[in-house]
Enzyme design. Structure first.
Site, PDB file in Angstrom:
ATOM      1  N   ASN A   6       0.838  -1.238   0.062  1.00 23.97           N
ATOM      2  CA  ASN A   6      -0.138  -0.103   0.041  1.00 23.97           C
ATOM      3  C   ASN A   6       0.666   1.246   0.010  1.00 23.97           C
ATOM      4  OD1 ASN A   6      -1.861   2.293   0.401  1.00 23.97           O
ATOM      5  ND2 ASN A   6      -2.365   1.375   2.584  1.00 23.97           N
ATOM      6  N   LYS A   8       0.197   4.123  -0.395  1.00 25.13           N
ATOM      7  CA  LYS A   8      -0.489   5.335   0.323  1.00 25.13           C
ATOM      8  C   LYS A   8      -0.422   6.708  -0.722  1.00 25.13           C
ATOM      9  CE  LYS A   8      -0.070   3.386   4.723  1.00 25.13           C
ATOM     10  NZ  LYS A   8      -0.103   3.488   6.118  1.00 25.13           N
ATOM     11  N   HIS A  92      -9.584   0.943   4.686  1.00 25.95           N
ATOM     12  CA  HIS A  92      -8.290   1.216   5.590  1.00 25.95           C
ATOM     13  C   HIS A  92      -8.693   2.045   6.576  1.00 25.95           C
ATOM     14  CE1 HIS A  92      -4.233   2.529   6.500  1.00 25.95           C
ATOM     15  NE2 HIS A  92      -3.907   1.558   5.795  1.00 25.95           N
ATOM     16  N   GLU A  94      -7.028   4.494   7.658  1.00 25.33           N
ATOM     17  CA  GLU A  94      -6.793   6.093   7.291  1.00 25.33           C
ATOM     18  C   GLU A  94      -8.169   6.552   6.819  1.00 25.33           C
ATOM     19  OE1 GLU A  94      -2.934   5.620   5.578  1.00 25.33           O
ATOM     20  OE2 GLU A  94      -2.148   4.914   7.220  1.00 25.33           O
ATOM     21  N   GLU A 164      -5.484  -5.369  10.368  1.00 23.67           N
ATOM     22  CA  GLU A 164      -4.714  -4.006  10.520  1.00 23.67           C
ATOM     23  C   GLU A 164      -4.744  -3.415  11.881  1.00 23.67           C
ATOM     24  OE1 GLU A 164      -2.675  -3.012   6.613  1.00 23.67           O
ATOM     25  OE2 GLU A 164      -4.455  -1.773   7.052  1.00 23.67           O
ATOM     26  N   GLY A 170       2.112   2.054  10.648  1.00 23.63           N
ATOM     27  CA  GLY A 170       2.997   3.119  10.575  1.00 23.63           C
ATOM     28  C   GLY A 170       3.791   3.506  11.826  1.00 23.63           C
ATOM     29  N   SER A 210       3.230  -2.316  10.382  1.00 26.53           N
ATOM     30  CA  SER A 210       4.714  -2.414  10.483  1.00 26.53           C
ATOM     31  C   SER A 210       5.046  -3.582  10.085  1.00 26.53           C
ATOM     32  CB  SER A 210       4.772  -1.841  11.994  1.00 26.53           C
ATOM     33  OG  SER A 210       4.471  -0.399  12.174  1.00 26.53           O
ATOM     34  N   GLY A 231       2.794  -1.023   4.225  1.00 24.59           N
ATOM     35  CA  GLY A 231       2.820   0.066   3.923  1.00 24.59           C
ATOM     36  C   GLY A 231       4.100   0.488   3.791  1.00 24.59           C
ATOM     37  N   GLY A 232       4.789   1.086   4.838  1.00 27.38           N
ATOM     38  CA  GLY A 232       6.191   1.782   4.546  1.00 27.38           C
ATOM     39  C   GLY A 232       7.127   0.824   3.827  1.00 27.38           C
TER      40      GLY A 232
HETATM   41  C1  PEP Z   1      -0.958  -0.021   5.900  1.00 29.28           C
HETATM   42  O1  PEP Z   1      -1.176   1.368   6.030  1.00 29.28           O
HETATM   43  O2  PEP Z   1      -1.880  -0.821   5.438  1.00 29.28           O
HETATM   44  C2  PEP Z   1       0.251  -0.486   6.721  1.00 29.28           C
HETATM   45  C3  PEP Z   1       0.003  -1.563   7.176  1.00 29.28           C
HETATM   46  O3  PEP Z   1       1.207   0.433   6.976  1.00 29.28           O
HETATM   47  P1  PEP Z   1       2.680   0.049   7.639  1.00 29.28           P
HETATM   48  O4  PEP Z   1       3.045  -1.151   6.985  1.00 29.28           O
HETATM   49  O5  PEP Z   1       3.669   1.374   7.256  1.00 29.28           O
HETATM   50  O6  PEP Z   1       2.571   0.115   9.088  1.00 29.28           O
END
Ligand code: PEP
Length: 251
Positions: A6, A8, A92, A94, A164, A170, A210, A231-232
């Site tokens: 993702n 973002k 999601h 967010e 999640e 994040g 994460s 994500g990151g």
């Molecule tokens: C996400 O936003 O779906 C996510 C898992 O982010 P991160 O891996 O950065 O925690």
């Protein structure tokens, strides 16, 4: 297993193409693992064109539940399908937190995505205060049941769930493998109630929050963890591909 990135609100068209090309080249033929990237909507088309001949699949991060019309700023499922989009992340945290998405709007989107042959990645997960109050199963149960209300799937591959925990997104703070397994198994039970045992066993439940090359092995080796939503760590080809390698070893 499915490993999905993702991105973002990151990358412009040039860097999105470059990142997708690098990932597609590095993963080669990842079977039995499926790998997808979800760029910002504006770049979905170019990324899908770039990886068209490769094993890398493409997803979007959101869509609207209407077919067309006066919905300024929105993107329909048909628009996504037409540019080669396979998955769509829906609900999601967010989007729930910053854009007012509710279980009802998420449900409408999930139903519409399935109707159009897009595979929704339905995101669910509790906030830290909810976990500390022992309410995590109530929250996730509500999100899964409402999010999937009236959803009919032809095959287990028509739907993906991502657990999640919001406190892990994040933040660098990952759920322990035991916490992830416990919630994934709970979600599997909810899926069994709606879709029956065989389908529920085959629906992929991803962990997100994460996940990185350092913790992927222990998370992905849990019985009910069928992949990751990243994500990151998906914004760097090396770290993302390293998670794909973990999934391949464990699949
Ligand atoms: C996400 O936003 O779906 C996510 C898992 O982010 P991160 O891996 O950065 O925690």
């Amino acid at each position: 297993m499915l490993i999905a990135g993702n991105w973002k609100m990151n990358t412009d068209v040039g860097s999105a193409i470059e990142l997708a090309r690098e990932i597609a080249g590095d993963i080669g033929s990842p079977a039995p693992v499926k790998v997808a990237v979800c760029p910002p909507t504006v770049n979905v088309s170019e990324v899908a064109r770039t990886v068209n001949e490769t094993a890398l699949l493409v997803g979007a991060q959101n869509m609207f539940y209407e077919e067309s019309g006066a919905f300024t700023g929105e993107t329909s499922p048909a628009m996504l399908s037409a540019v080669g989009c396979h998955y769509v992340i829906l609900g999601h945290s967010e989007r729930r937190q910053y854009f007012g998405e509710t279980d009802d709007t998420v449900n409408r989107k999930v139903r519409k995505a399935v109707e159009h042959g897009l595979v929704p990645i339905l995101c669910v997960g509790e906030h830290l205060a909810e976990r500390e109050a022992g309410q995590e199963e109530d929250v996730v149960s509500r999100q899964v049941r409402k999010g999937l209300s009236g959803v009919l799937i032809g095959r287990p591959g028509d739907l993906v769930i991502a657990y999640e925990p919001v406190w892990a997104i994040g933040t660098g703070r990952t759920a322990t493998p035991a916490q992830a397994q416990e919630m994934h198994s709970y979600i599997r039970g909810l899926l069994r109630d709606q879709f029956g045992e065989a389908a529920a066993d085959a629906i992929e439940i991803l962990y997100g929050g994460s996940m990185n090359p350092g913790n992927a092995d222990e998370l992905l080796s849990q019985k009910d963890v069928d992949g990751g939503l990243i994500g990151g760590a998906s914004l760097n080809a090396d770290s993302f591909v390293s998670i794909v390698e973990s999934a391949k070893r464990l699949a």
